[in-house]
Design an enzyme around this catalytic site. Structure first.
Site, PDB file in Angstrom:
ATOM      1  N   HIS A 167    -104.588  23.548  18.741  1.00  0.00           N
ATOM      2  CA  HIS A 167    -104.607  24.034  17.503  1.00  0.00           C
ATOM      3  C   HIS A 167    -103.898  23.215  16.527  1.00  0.00           C
ATOM      4  O   HIS A 167    -103.472  23.801  15.651  1.00  0.00           O
ATOM      5  CB  HIS A 167    -104.232  25.665  17.444  1.00  0.00           C
ATOM      6  CG  HIS A 167    -105.044  26.284  18.427  1.00  0.00           C
ATOM      7  ND1 HIS A 167    -106.513  26.608  18.152  1.00  0.00           N
ATOM      8  CD2 HIS A 167    -104.838  27.045  19.795  1.00  0.00           C
ATOM      9  CE1 HIS A 167    -106.889  27.713  19.134  1.00  0.00           C
ATOM     10  NE2 HIS A 167    -105.962  27.855  20.149  1.00  0.00           N
ATOM     11  N   SER A 171    -101.547  -0.674  -0.349  1.00  0.00           N
ATOM     12  CA  SER A 171    -102.224  -0.204  -1.577  1.00  0.00           C
ATOM     13  C   SER A 171    -102.174  -1.103  -2.310  1.00  0.00           C
ATOM     14  O   SER A 171    -101.565  -2.103  -2.666  1.00  0.00           O
ATOM     15  CB  SER A 171    -101.478   0.985  -1.994  1.00  0.00           C
ATOM     16  OG  SER A 171    -101.840   1.555  -3.325  1.00  0.00           O
ATOM     17  N   LYS A 218     -96.989   1.515   0.582  1.00  0.00           N
ATOM     18  CA  LYS A 218     -97.999   2.200   1.478  1.00  0.00           C
ATOM     19  C   LYS A 218     -98.298   1.307   2.842  1.00  0.00           C
ATOM     20  O   LYS A 218     -98.392   0.014   2.471  1.00  0.00           O
ATOM     21  CB  LYS A 218     -99.295   2.596   0.446  1.00  0.00           C
ATOM     22  CG  LYS A 218     -99.162   3.508  -0.290  1.00  0.00           C
ATOM     23  CD  LYS A 218     -99.074   4.876   0.352  1.00  0.00           C
ATOM     24  CE  LYS A 218    -100.251   5.395   1.359  1.00  0.00           C
ATOM     25  NZ  LYS A 218    -101.421   5.551   0.400  1.00  0.00           N
ATOM     26  N   GLU A 240    -109.277   4.858  10.433  1.00  0.00           N
ATOM     27  CA  GLU A 240    -110.065   5.611   9.264  1.00  0.00           C
ATOM     28  C   GLU A 240    -111.373   5.161   9.355  1.00  0.00           C
ATOM     29  O   GLU A 240    -112.324   5.750   9.314  1.00  0.00           O
ATOM     30  CB  GLU A 240    -109.536   5.482   7.943  1.00  0.00           C
ATOM     31  CG  GLU A 240    -108.188   6.259   7.771  1.00  0.00           C
ATOM     32  CD  GLU A 240    -107.332   6.175   6.418  1.00  0.00           C
ATOM     33  OE1 GLU A 240    -106.371   6.740   6.220  1.00  0.00           O
ATOM     34  OE2 GLU A 240    -107.989   5.243   5.809  1.00  0.00           O
TER      35      GLU A 240
END
Length: 443
Positions: free
Chosen positions: A157, A278, A284, A291
């Site tokens: 979980h 970024s 970043k 992804e």
């Protein structure tokens, strides 16, 4: 160039809009090699059976080889006027060798021809996928062996559950990919069937030798039923099913890479060569590859659903709907191969932060089950032990402590079964060992 190979029955020119709408050459030109391989085998069979002369077969084969070279060197013209790769190659062959080219399509239809091309393509891609999976599995195993003693929290979980090792965690993915490999290998059995010789749907009255063609093309068997041969796309559906399950696994792996790279987890850092930045935020370092793998899973699932929908209502035998099978297949095959090539490199070049993983275990109640099982070993029923340790956890939360911080007297307040060995605690990662608690399988 505009003459249709099937035009004898028609008195009007095909409307340009129809040519554009029905054309598949933009995507099925990928099958040029499979189409030429199948045509060469077919020409040899026709000559062996005396249906065409050996001289004509040799001329046809020479022309096909030259066409293959033209395509690969970028000297071949593709046009929507000729619909598909089959008509392009036959039309070009006619330009090169004249009327003899018309003999190649003897005892063959585009229906069994395209089915053959698809079988050859799926066979080739399946072998490629299996090899990539073998490499990925090897990389995972190697990485897991390197982290046999790297303690980290196991989760359920998305909550810290029990301590495991990074190696054990990685090997869970190893076994997922091993099953994927088995699925593709098993699916190959149902791809390795030759449809050529079925013609449009009912075979031919000409004295062909399908067994000889099968041997030339390297198939293990021939379709028993010619109607089934031209209308079957189960092997495509099965490839897409295997690909979809594979992408589920890769997407789950990608999700963990993404989570572990967050400041909140901080379990790993991607190599600069396998991350992006970024355009506005200089600090970043983004896990874009993971992804994209996660996102591409949706494309592959869509390819499977598309193919299932295409096939679900088709009467026997061939229907033009089946032209739509190629884009879904090509997309899925290329997508999974790209993911399998890049994801191992992401993992192998990443830095895993052992100290942070160990600290995450230390600063949690991941040792709670150990204490429950301790009480069980002392004779307490598990349900009661579960309740006792649950109260211990609640007490620790209120006192801002960990179980390992409880004194012997505090432990005794919860159960008389606790002895001094329990007070020494299991909370320190220095005390973790594979024989004690952490799973030992395959280490």
């Amino acid at each position: 160039m505009s003459k249709k190979l099937w035009g004898g029955r028609f008195e009007k020119e095909t409307d340009a809009l129809v040519e554009k709408f029905t054309s598949s050459i933009d995507f099925d030109k990928k099958l040029y090699n499979q189409d030429i391989i199948g045509s060469i085998a077919h020409a040899r069979m026709l000559a062996k059976c005396g249906i065409i002369s050996k001289e004509d077969a040799a001329l046809i084969i020479k022309g096909l080889v030259e066409i293959k070279i033209e395509i690969e060197e970028g000297n071949f013209e593709f046009t929507s006027k000729l619909e598909d790769i089959h008509m392009h190659i036959e039309n070009r062959l006619s330009e090169k060798i004249g009327p003899v080219a018309g003999k190649l399509h003897t005892a063959r239809s585009r229906n069994d021809q395209v089915a053959l091309d698809m079988h050859l393509y799926v066979k080739e891609k399946t072998v490629q996928v299996v090899r990539l999976l073998e490499h990925f599995c090897g990389a995972l195993w190697k990485l897991a062996e390197k982290h046999v003693d790297t303690v980290m929290p196991g989760y359920t979980h998305l909550q810290k559950a029990q301590p495991v090792t990074l190696g054990y965690h990685l090997k869970a993915y190893y076994y997922m990919l091993e099953r994927d490999k088995e699925r593709f290998c098993d699916a190959l059995k149902r791809t390795d069937i030759m449809p050529l010789g079925a013609c449009a749907l009912a075979g031919t009255t000409l004295p062909t030798d399908k067994e000889y063609t099968r041997e030339l093309l390297g198939f293990s068997r021939i379709y028993e039923n010619t109607m089934d041969a031209v209308s079957d796309r189960d092997f495509v559906l099965e490839f897409l099913s295997c690909a979809s399950i594979l992408m589920v696994h890769l997407s789950r792996m990608a999700e963990e890479i993404i989570l572990w790279n967050t400041d909140e987890f901080n379990y790993m850092e991607l190599d600069d060569a396998f991350a992006t930045g970024s355009s506005i935020m200089p600090q970043k370092k983004n896990p874009d590859i993971a992804e994209l793998v996660r996102g591409k899973s949706g494309r592959v699932f869509g390819d499977l659903i598309s193919m299932l929908t295409i096939m679900k209502g088709l009467p026997l035998a061939y229907n033009r709907d089946m032209q739509e099978d190629k884009e879904a297949l090509f997309d899925a095959a290329e997508t999974i191969c790209a993911c399998l090539e890049i994801l191992p490199k992401v993992l192998l070049t990443a830095k895993f932060k052992k100290e942070n993983m160990a600290e995450a275990v230390e600063n949690s109640f991941a040792d709670a089950t150990y204490y429950a099982e301790y009480l069980v070993k002392k004779g307490m029923p598990f349900r009661k032990a579960h309740e006792v340790v649950g109260k211990m956890v609640s007490y620790c939360i209120k006192k801002d402590k960990k179980i390992k911080d409880l004194s012997f007297l505090e432990l005794k307040n919860f159960s008389e079964l606790f002895a001094e060995d329990a007070a020494r605690g299991f909370g320190s990662t220095e005390k973790y060992n594979k024989s004690n608690y952490i799973p030992t399988s395959h280490f």
